[in-house]
Design a protein around this motif. Structure first.
Motif, mmCIF file in Angstrom:
data_model
loop_
_atom_site.group_PDB
_atom_site.id
_atom_site.type_symbol
_atom_site.label_atom_id
_atom_site.label_comp_id
_atom_site.label_asym_id
_atom_site.label_seq_id
_atom_site.Cartn_x
_atom_site.Cartn_y
_atom_site.Cartn_z
ATOM 1 N N GLU A 91 0.850 -1.203 0.000
ATOM 2 C CA GLU A 91 0.000 0.000 0.000
ATOM 3 C C GLU A 91 0.881 1.247 0.000
ATOM 4 O O GLU A 91 1.900 1.304 0.690
ATOM 5 N N ARG A 93 1.175 4.801 1.226
ATOM 6 C CA ARG A 93 0.646 5.817 2.146
ATOM 7 C C ARG A 93 1.135 7.173 1.676
ATOM 8 O O ARG A 93 2.238 7.285 1.148
ATOM 9 N N THR A 94 0.297 8.199 1.880
ATOM 10 C CA THR A 94 0.627 9.511 1.320
ATOM 11 C C THR A 94 0.589 10.610 2.373
ATOM 12 O O THR A 94 0.052 10.431 3.472
ATOM 13 N N LEU A 107 4.380 9.888 10.632
ATOM 14 C CA LEU A 107 3.654 8.893 9.826
ATOM 15 C C LEU A 107 4.543 7.707 9.466
ATOM 16 O O LEU A 107 4.101 6.558 9.503
ATOM 17 N N HIS A 111 3.483 3.936 10.903
ATOM 18 C CA HIS A 111 3.138 2.831 10.010
ATOM 19 C C HIS A 111 4.302 1.857 9.796
ATOM 20 O O HIS A 111 4.134 0.855 9.092
ATOM 21 N N LEU A 116 6.845 7.680 1.778
ATOM 22 C CA LEU A 116 5.493 8.222 1.638
ATOM 23 C C LEU A 116 5.366 8.885 0.272
ATOM 24 O O LEU A 116 6.292 9.577 -0.172
#
Length: 198
Positions: A91, A93-94, A107, A111, A116
């Protein structure tokens, strides 16, 4: 991707704020979900990077890192040409481009990831990694320490020699001046012609 409002800096007195767009890597190097892991690995090698964004019709759908190739392919003794990006991607993530690097670091840690995607106006414009954040941290600490010393009156030199981001316009300047709790650049003080917008 869920768009969230840009988080305000936690410390209202913090006058140095480096944002994600300042240190992100751009342009983004991408691949399609159908590309083979072998092709992705070759692209990583030629671009000298450790990750590739997987795009489907101009929309980011995942991320393939060198770690993914090792754990999902090599460690399982699967031929890289037999695996597709969609088989090994994780995935993506942004983070918004205007967020602080402090938020990016939070972040990444939350995670347990190293990269990112960077979003600007609902479009992927770059990528920021843990190593990017670490690379600017020593310089940022120096700037914050210098500004703190000026605020406390510990440095015996004029405040006009401080480098950092202007609290008015947000642009970098090597000639910030401390005045009533803020650092202002020479342009905002009216001492230089304002640069033309692109």
């Amino acid at each position: 991707m869920v768009k969230k409002p840009v988080r305000e800096h936690a410390d209202a007195n913090m006058t140095t704020r480096v944002v994600v767009r300042d240190i992100m890597n751009s342009p983004v190097v991408s691949a399609s979900p159908q590309d083979s892991v072998r092709d992705i690995a070759q692209k990583m090698k030629s671009e000298k990077i450790g990750s590739i964004i997987v795009m489907d019709k101009d929309k980011p759908v995942g991320l393939v890192t060198d770690y993914d190739i090792v754990t999902q392919g090599v460690a399982k003794d699967v031929k890289p040409s037999a695996l597709k990006a969609s088989d090994v991607m994780q995935e993506l993530r942004t983070i918004e481009s205007q967020e602080s690097i402090t938020e990016a670091a939070r972040l990444l840690r939350k995670h347990g990831i190293k990269r990112l995607g960077v979003i600007y106006k609902d479009r992927l414009v770059g990528i920021i990694s843990a190593s990017d954040v670490i690379a600017v941290t020593p310089d940022l600490v120096d700037v914050v320490s210098e500004k703190a010393g000026i605020i406390r009156g510990e440095l015996g030199r004029p405040a006009g020699k401080v480098s950092g981001y202007c609290d008015e316009c947000g642009e970098w300047s090597d000639l910030l001046q401390y005045d009533e709790g803020t650092f202002i650049c020479e342009v905002c003080r009216g001492e230089a012609a304002s640069p033309e917008s692109p």
